[in-house]
Write an enzyme that holds these catalytic residues in place. Structure first.
Site, short mmCIF file in Angstrom:
data_model
loop_
_atom_site.label_atom_id
_atom_site.label_comp_id
_atom_site.label_asym_id
_atom_site.label_seq_id
_atom_site.Cartn_x
_atom_site.Cartn_y
_atom_site.Cartn_z
N LYS A 184 0.82 -1.22 0.00
CA LYS A 184 0.00 0.00 0.00
C LYS A 184 0.86 1.28 0.00
O LYS A 184 2.05 1.23 0.23
CB LYS A 184 -0.94 -0.02 1.21
CG LYS A 184 -1.95 -1.18 1.15
CD LYS A 184 -2.85 -1.09 -0.06
CE LYS A 184 -4.03 -2.03 -0.03
NZ LYS A 184 -3.76 -3.38 -0.53
C1 LIG Z 1 -9.81 -2.96 -1.66
C2 LIG Z 1 -9.19 -3.64 -0.48
N1 LIG Z 1 -9.92 -3.81 0.63
C3 LIG Z 1 -9.40 -4.39 1.71
C4 LIG Z 1 -8.11 -4.86 1.74
C5 LIG Z 1 -7.59 -5.54 2.96
O1 LIG Z 1 -6.54 -4.85 3.53
P1 LIG Z 1 -5.64 -5.55 4.65
O2 LIG Z 1 -4.69 -6.45 3.94
O3 LIG Z 1 -4.95 -4.42 5.34
O4 LIG Z 1 -6.54 -6.29 5.55
C6 LIG Z 1 -7.30 -4.71 0.63
C7 LIG Z 1 -5.93 -5.19 0.65
O5 LIG Z 1 -5.31 -5.55 -0.29
C8 LIG Z 1 -7.85 -4.08 -0.52
O6 LIG Z 1 -7.12 -3.91 -1.62
#
Ligand SMILES: Cc1ncc(COP(=O)(O)O)c(C=O)c1O
Length: 418
Positions: A184
């Site tokens: 990210k």
């Molecule tokens: C659109 C979206 N939502 C949620 C997530 C989940 O994030 P995390 O890995 O921090 O739980 C991601 C992660 O890649 C994502 O791209």
């Protein structure tokens, strides 16, 4: 993996993060503590909002947000089919039912008209994703939410720098959830942040994120002496550690400089690919700010003479790490089995999911690496179309040969019958 391989989404980690992690390790406190509090305060200030709670991931953040919104079994939450599975899983983990509304083909964001069409008496919230960092149509989504008395929970995993009409993404809904996963725009390795609009929601989120306890460990073990805690409701283990926040604090200080670099890469890609038979992302909408988290191209086999998966292979062979964001949610067996979903029922998300490729867009990329990405895209597409042209010529030569032969045969048999 060869040394030359360009890892997709490689984070840009600098000396400041490394030194802060070392200081944290040496401090005697690596769990949730002062560095998490500092990261929360600085993230809230960046987003110009008062309330922020750091958690272990965006997934955890969305799960807690759905729960804190008072949503549970029997309730429906409308979300997009073009997202990471975590968005849908968070709804399911809260015991609610996800309902998918197709995206707009140009923005790739949830289409408000499709949202409205799916509202039932059981609908309790809308959970849009600011896809790739492009803000959703928040005016329309908010108007729908207000009209129907629904909560709005923003999945801002791609949208740290995103603004809409001058206001930060994540501050429109009741909750805004961010991801600091390794790829990210701001990373803590794993991590997340929830923005809330009021103190009560923040308190509930913080309590649920740490077993439902009345006091977190930092407060229990401080030099003011041991303090008892009570479990107020069965919660989760979703807290962020100081070790993670140590990275995040310094990542956040470079967020704008990195955004500028990715904007530069985005524009470079746009001009480099203008003459290729692929679809490049649309320009940001007026009065919005795109976070430039993902640069996605669409490979339509009929136009590009190659399939998306062949293109992915070609790029990997050339040492370029690529991604797919995302195969639409109904393509996955788990949801087909649970809800009977078929990809064809959300045709726009299905088409994007089957044609999309994300190219490297990390601020860490050097100019030389960016040139390699551009060169690889051109080479793979040209090689493939050359190959196909040669094949087509071969086929048509064969067809001509066959028809010439059959003509001779026809003349011969005609001569025999005459
Ligand atoms: C659109 C979206 N939502 C949620 C997530 C989940 O994030 P995390 O890995 O921090 O739980 C991601 C992660 O890649 C994502 O791209």
């Amino acid at each position: 993996m060869s040394a030359e391989f360009i890892t997709f989404g490689a984070p840009q980690i600098e000396r400041e993060e490394i030194d802060e992690v070392v200081r944290c390790l040496e401090s005697g406190w690596i769990g949730t503590g002062p560095r998490v509090a500092q990261f929360e305060a600085e993230f809230a200030a960046y987003k110009q909002i008062q309330y922020a709670a750091a958690v272990g991931s965006c997934t955890a953040g969305m799960h807690l947000s759905v729960l804190a919104a008072g949503i549970g079994p029997g309730d429906e939450v409308i979300t997009t089919p073009l997202t990471f599975c975590a968005t849908v899983n968070a709804i399911i983990h809260a015991g609610a039912t996800p309902v998918l509304a197709d995206v707009d083909a140009a923005t790739m964001n949830i289409d408000p008209a499709q949202v409205e069409a799916r509202i039932t008496p059981r609908t309790k919230a809308i959970l849009p994703v600011h896809f790739a960092g492009r803000p959703c149509d928040l005016d329309s989504l908010k108007a729908i939410a207000d009209r129907h008395g629904l909560k709005l929970i923003e999945d801002c995993a791609h949208a740290i720098e995103t603004t809409y009409h001058g206001r930060a993404a994540g501050t429109f809904g009741n909750f805004g959830c961010f991801s600091f996963y390794a790829t990210k725009n701001v990373t803590t390795g794993e991590g997340g942040m929830i923005l809330t609009r009021n103190e009560e929601d923040l308190a509930r989120i913080k309590m649920l994120a740490l077993h439902g306890m009345s006091k977190d460990a930092w407060k229990r073990f401080s030099d003011e002496g041991y303090k008892h805690y009570f479990v107020l409701e069965p919660g989760f283990k979703y807290n962020m550690m100081d070790l993670q926040a140590a990275i995040g604090i310094h990542q956040l200080r470079r967020v704008e400089a990195n955004w500028l670099r990715r904007q530069q890469l985005w524009n470079l890609y746009n001009s480099a690919f203008a003459d290729l038979p692929i679809e490049t992302p649309g320009d940001p909408q007026p009065d919005t700010r795109h976070a430039y988290h993902l640069y996605t191209i669409l490979i339509d086999e009929a136009v590009a003479n190659t399939t998306r998966d062949e293109f992915l292979e070609g790029m990997t062979e050339r040492g370029i790490g690529v991604g797919v964001h995302y195969l639409s949610i109904p393509e996955h067996p788990a949801y087909q089995e649970k809800f009977g979903w078929r990809p064809e029922d959300w045709p726009k998300a299905m088409r994007i999911g089957r044609q999309t490729v994300s190219l490297p867009l990390s601020a860490k990329l050097t100019d030389e690496e960016v040139a390699r990405v551009i060169d690889a895209v051109w080479t793979v597409l040209r090689a493939r179309s050359k190959e196909l042209r040669a094949k087509r010529e071969e086929v048509s030569a064969k067809t001509q040969e066959v028809s010439a032969k059959s003509k001779v045969q026809d003349e011969h048999s005609l001569a025999l019958t005459a």
